[in-house]
Design an enzyme around this catalytic site. Structure first.
Site, mmCIF file in Angstrom:
data_model
loop_
_atom_site.group_PDB
_atom_site.id
_atom_site.type_symbol
_atom_site.label_atom_id
_atom_site.label_comp_id
_atom_site.label_asym_id
_atom_site.label_seq_id
_atom_site.Cartn_x
_atom_site.Cartn_y
_atom_site.Cartn_z
ATOM 1 N NE ARG A 48 45.913 45.834 53.542
ATOM 2 C CZ ARG A 48 45.305 44.876 54.223
ATOM 3 N NH1 ARG A 48 45.705 44.574 55.455
ATOM 4 N NH2 ARG A 48 44.285 44.216 53.712
ATOM 5 C CG ASP A 243 40.779 36.297 53.501
ATOM 6 O OD1 ASP A 243 41.572 36.968 52.815
ATOM 7 O OD2 ASP A 243 40.051 36.799 54.378
ATOM 8 N NE ARG A 274 46.947 37.552 52.162
ATOM 9 C CZ ARG A 274 45.865 37.538 52.919
ATOM 10 N NH1 ARG A 274 44.682 37.273 52.373
ATOM 11 N NH2 ARG A 274 45.943 37.783 54.212
ATOM 12 C CE LYS A 342 45.149 41.389 59.796
ATOM 13 N NZ LYS A 342 45.628 41.959 58.543
#
Length: 362
Positions: A48, A243, A274, A342
């Site tokens: 990332r 999100d 995603r 998470k």
């Protein structure tokens, strides 16, 4: 984050695991506090990008080296050597269309700089609600921060302790909205601790789900969600609330409501790609996420069916929780369910409380 902040200052290595927010905020914090430490993460975290933030911190005086791939963690922080005019704010320019976490990280350490910080955002600015939330919380704890649109000014000012009641998480609430939308007619649920006047960008779920069959009623205790008729078709921009995209795409596909999505630029560099993950997993149920080009994606009406499929989660907590609400329509298996720790470690326990039957497989 709590664990790493509690580590002794002499710790030679800190592991942010797969938490992007932790990696980015700690990079800035460790830099301005002069720590000499290796900051690393999981294999996915090492894929990332973090170069934009590192470049900005280097410009301010941080000494940071990449120990593997240029532009990606792990990072070896070597201390802080500011070369700044103590009377003038440090001047930085960063792209506004990058992750808001880079911008928030710089904002929050701005008061530590001798002359403060003047941060200029260039191009399209995404996730603006997260920038405003950062500003609001900085001010609550004594920071002086002004959002002037394209420019954010932070004055040198010590933070101070203050009481603050932490609001419930609108991102987590989105999965319960999905369950109400997909449940039998007339379903309702109450979620405590959510505020009508919230800085959280994901409160947009209230407006979004009103078009997908869920009405919201606010009270002093929180919100009550009630199923209502769905709309005939929706076009949504997720620039300020990326999100929510997975959850909304799954709901629209399951309900057979045509959906157009834009503002998904950041989704390819999250815990997983995603967009690719959604395309693969929706196809298992008969759904689809079609890339129409120019940043537009479409969820078409399709013969969507839940009948025992297995969902891959790709080390991504939001993939697990976006698809789990489909269980109100039929049985399914979610692989690697512990990824939810998470952001929502009690997720599966709370589903059991709500009446879901969950069997753990070896």
């Amino acid at each position: 984050m709590q664990r790493l902040l509690a580590e002794p200052a002499t710790a030679p290595k800190l592991n942010a695991e797969d938490a992007g927010t932790v990696m980015r905020f700690l990079t800035a914090y460790l830099a301005v506090t002069g720590r000499q430490v290796l900051l690393t993460g999981t294999a996915r975290m090492r894929q990332r990008p973090i170069g934009v933030l590192v470049d900005a911190l280097r410009e301010l005086g941080a000494r940071i080296d990449y120990t593997e791939q240029e532009g990606y963690p792990p990072l070896q922080l070597q201390g802080w050597v500011p070369e700044l005019n103590e009377q003038e704010p440090a001047e930085l320019s960063v792209r506004g269309d990058i992750s808001s976490q880079y911008i928030s990280a710089l904002m929050m350490v701005g008061p530590q700089l001798p002359g403060g910080l003047r941060l200029r955002l260039t191009g399209k600015i995404g996730s603006r609600p997260y920038i405003r939330m950062t500003q609001s919380l900085m001010q609550h704890f004594g920071g002086q921060c002004r959002d002037l649109g394209e420019v954010i000014e932070v004055r040198p000012q010590a933070y101070h302790a203050a009481d603050y009641t932490i609001e419930s998480d609108w991102s987590a609430a989105s999965y319960w909205y999905a369950m109400v939308a997909l449940a039998p007619a007339g379903s309702t649920i109450t979620l405590p601790g959510l505020r009508q006047h919230s800085w959280q960008g994901d409160q947009a779920i209230v407006r979004i789900m009103a078009q997908l069959g869920v009405a919201t009623e606010f009270s002093e205790q929180g919100v009550t969600l009630t199923q209502v008729p769905v709309g005939s078709g929706v076009e949504l921009d997720f620039t300020d609330c990326p999100d929510l995209a997975q959850t909304v795409a799954v709901v629209a596909a399951a309900l057979g409501v045509p959906l157009v999505l834009t503002g998904l630029e950041s989704l390819r560099i999250k815990e997983t790609d995603r967009i690719a993950a959604l395309q693969t997993e929706l196809a298992k149920f008969g759904g689809a996420l079609v890339d129409e080009g120019a940043g537009r994606f479409r969820v078409p009406v399709a013969a969507f069916q839940v009948a025992g499929q297995t969902v891959e989660t790709y080390h991504d907590h939001r993939m697990a929780m976006a698809f789990a609400p489909l269980a109100v329509r039929g049985p399914l298996t979610v692989l690697a369910p512990t990824v939810v720790r998470k952001s929502y470690p009690q997720f599966w326990k709370e589903l059991r409380k709500a009446g879901f039957e969950i069997t753990e497989q070896a």
